[in-house]
Design an enzyme around this catalytic site. Structure first.
Site, short mmCIF file in Angstrom:
data_model
loop_
_atom_site.label_atom_id
_atom_site.label_comp_id
_atom_site.label_asym_id
_atom_site.label_seq_id
_atom_site.Cartn_x
_atom_site.Cartn_y
_atom_site.Cartn_z
N ASP A 156 39.35 46.96 41.11
CA ASP A 156 39.98 46.63 42.22
C ASP A 156 39.32 44.95 42.14
O ASP A 156 38.76 44.28 43.48
CB ASP A 156 39.70 47.11 43.38
CG ASP A 156 40.35 46.78 44.39
OD1 ASP A 156 41.65 45.62 44.22
OD2 ASP A 156 40.30 46.64 45.88
N LEU A 157 39.93 44.26 41.04
CA LEU A 157 39.66 42.94 41.45
C LEU A 157 40.83 42.06 41.60
O LEU A 157 40.65 40.76 41.77
CB LEU A 157 38.93 41.84 39.54
CG LEU A 157 37.33 43.52 40.08
CD1 LEU A 157 36.62 42.80 38.37
CD2 LEU A 157 36.22 42.89 41.19
N LYS A 158 42.24 42.44 41.55
CA LYS A 158 43.09 41.68 42.20
C LYS A 158 42.70 40.11 41.65
O LYS A 158 43.53 39.17 42.10
CB LYS A 158 42.95 41.44 43.30
CG LYS A 158 42.72 42.72 44.55
CD LYS A 158 43.33 42.66 45.90
CE LYS A 158 43.58 43.85 46.62
NZ LYS A 158 41.78 44.50 47.32
N HIS B 164 44.66 37.13 39.40
CA HIS B 164 45.56 36.04 40.15
C HIS B 164 45.37 34.98 40.00
O HIS B 164 44.22 34.03 40.34
CB HIS B 164 45.72 36.70 41.35
CG HIS B 164 47.36 35.50 42.54
ND1 HIS B 164 47.39 35.79 43.27
CD2 HIS B 164 48.34 34.89 41.36
CE1 HIS B 164 48.26 34.58 43.69
NE2 HIS B 164 48.36 34.04 42.79
N ASP B 165 46.05 34.81 38.75
CA ASP B 165 45.77 33.13 37.82
C ASP B 165 46.52 32.53 36.75
O ASP B 165 47.93 34.02 36.47
CB ASP B 165 44.08 33.63 36.50
CG ASP B 165 43.29 32.21 36.20
OD1 ASP B 165 43.87 30.94 36.17
OD2 ASP B 165 41.96 32.18 37.69
N ILE B 166 46.27 31.98 35.98
CA ILE B 166 47.69 31.57 35.41
C ILE B 166 47.58 32.74 34.08
O ILE B 166 46.57 33.26 33.46
CB ILE B 166 46.93 30.64 34.56
CG1 ILE B 166 45.68 30.26 33.79
CG2 ILE B 166 47.31 29.50 35.16
CD1 ILE B 166 45.80 29.19 32.69
N PRO B 167 49.14 32.63 33.42
CA PRO B 167 48.47 34.30 32.41
C PRO B 167 47.73 34.41 31.57
O PRO B 167 47.50 35.59 31.32
CB PRO B 167 50.96 33.85 31.94
CG PRO B 167 50.91 33.27 32.84
CD PRO B 167 50.14 32.30 33.27
N ASN B 168 47.63 33.43 31.00
CA ASN B 168 46.54 33.85 29.84
C ASN B 168 45.22 34.26 29.76
O ASN B 168 44.39 34.96 29.60
CB ASN B 168 46.49 32.35 28.76
CG ASN B 168 45.38 32.85 27.47
OD1 ASN B 168 45.77 32.80 26.68
ND2 ASN B 168 44.57 31.41 27.45
N LYS C 229 36.18 53.28 44.43
CA LYS C 229 36.77 51.64 43.95
C LYS C 229 35.61 50.73 43.70
O LYS C 229 35.17 50.87 45.03
CB LYS C 229 37.65 51.40 44.62
CG LYS C 229 38.55 50.07 44.90
CD LYS C 229 39.68 50.19 45.75
CE LYS C 229 39.12 49.52 47.35
NZ LYS C 229 38.76 48.02 47.13
N ASP D 17 32.45 48.80 49.59
CA ASP D 17 32.99 47.32 50.08
C ASP D 17 30.90 46.90 50.39
O ASP D 17 30.97 46.55 51.49
CB ASP D 17 33.61 47.19 51.00
CG ASP D 17 35.06 47.23 50.38
OD1 ASP D 17 35.42 47.37 48.83
OD2 ASP D 17 35.95 47.64 50.64
N THR E 8 47.25 44.66 53.23
CA THR E 8 47.23 45.76 54.45
C THR E 8 47.08 45.24 55.26
O THR E 8 47.62 45.20 56.02
CB THR E 8 47.41 47.37 54.38
OG1 THR E 8 45.64 46.90 53.50
CG2 THR E 8 47.96 48.19 53.40
N GLY F 55 38.09 53.27 52.85
CA GLY F 55 36.31 52.70 53.18
C GLY F 55 36.06 52.89 53.92
O GLY F 55 35.22 54.21 54.51
N ARG F 56 35.82 51.99 55.14
CA ARG F 56 34.72 51.94 56.26
C ARG F 56 35.03 53.32 57.16
O ARG F 56 33.71 54.10 56.90
CB ARG F 56 35.13 50.74 57.26
CG ARG F 56 35.08 50.12 56.76
CD ARG F 56 35.40 48.11 57.36
NE ARG F 56 36.94 48.15 57.10
CZ ARG F 56 37.72 47.37 57.52
NH1 ARG F 56 37.02 46.37 57.86
NH2 ARG F 56 38.50 47.09 57.02
#
Ligand code: C5P
Length: 231
Positions: free
Chosen positions: A61-63, A65-69, A34, A12, A120, A210-211
């Site tokens: 790891d871009l997670k 979260h948007d409209i399906p298309n 990652k 990160d 988490t 990570g840390r």
């Protein structure tokens, strides 16, 4: 599901040089890398190629979260980078997850596609403040079930959640668990943490750390200690 390697290091950082120096001090046989929003936003796809050239598997790891298309097309584009694991947010809903699956299935490289359930860093209080009324346990269960119904390969969750949800999910599901802290380490902003060995005992397939590693004086030593602890 058993996955190799069992440990991915969260890099990160947004500074390319710091990230590369750190990655070069890690053992590619023992861990994967990652790449999250910070590093990818700063450096773009060329950092993925560079990490591959050093012999590491990449979890992007871009997670999404948007409209399906949009998510379908983003997943297709991400898979082309030869990554091993990609994630999306289960909170984006089942249609979004099904579209993400389609995006990956259209690609010749097929990374494992996993869904983040509840971060988490969130707990019951956080859920209440954003208006989610069911308990943390219930939320995680529903999101995990929805991810498996959308034919995803696994989920990102706290190792503490696995026992509660395993029985309703496919046997070959992948459980990717951040919030890992070796004994006596600071929790930082994580709220639901577990030690590496306890997480593996609970059924974790991949530990994301990570840390505790990236801030250590000798990152390779901590990697090796964790590998020893979970072997
Ligand atoms: O430094 P630390 O070990 O807390 O890093 C955990 C990493 O896992 C971070 O990159 C964070 O974005 C990611 N993550 C998380 N919780 C999730 C999903 C991803 O901490 N539910």
């Amino acid at each position: 599901m058993v996955y190799n390697p069992k440990l991915f290091i969260a890099i990160d950082h947004s500074e390319e040089k710091i990230a590369k120096d750190l990655i070069q001090r890690l053992p590619p046989k023992a861990c994967g890398i990652k790449i999250g929003k910070e590093l990818f936003t700063a450096c773009g796809p060329k950092i993925v190629d560079w990490v591959h050239s050093k012999g590491f598997k990449v979890f992007l790891d871009l997670k999404y979260h948007d409209i399906p298309n949009t998510v379908k097309k983003a997943c297709f584009a991400a898979a082309k980078m030869n990554i091993s694991i990609l994630n999306i947010h289960a909170l984006g809903g089942k249609d979004m997850m099904l579209s993400a699956r389609e995006g990956i299935d259209k690609s010749t490289n097929k990374p494992y596609l996993i869904a983040v359930t509840i971060l988490t860093s969130m707990n019951e209080d956080t859920l209440k403040t954003i208006g989610l009324k069911s308990s943390l346990k219930e939320q995680i269960k529903n999101l995990a079930l929805s991810a498996s119904q959308a034919k995803l390969d696994g989920i990102v969750c706290s190792a503490k959640d696995i026992l509660n949800i395993k029985k309703i999910l496919p046997k070959d599901f992948l459980y990717v668990t951040p919030g890992i802290r070796p004994k006596n380490e600071a929790e930082d902003d994580q709220k639901r943490v577990m030690t590496p060995s306890d997480a593996i005992k609970c059924g974790s397939s991949i530990l994301v750390v990570g840390r505790p590693i990236t801030k250590a004086k000798n990152p390779e030593l901590i990697v090796n200690q964790i590998i020893k602890e979970i072997s």
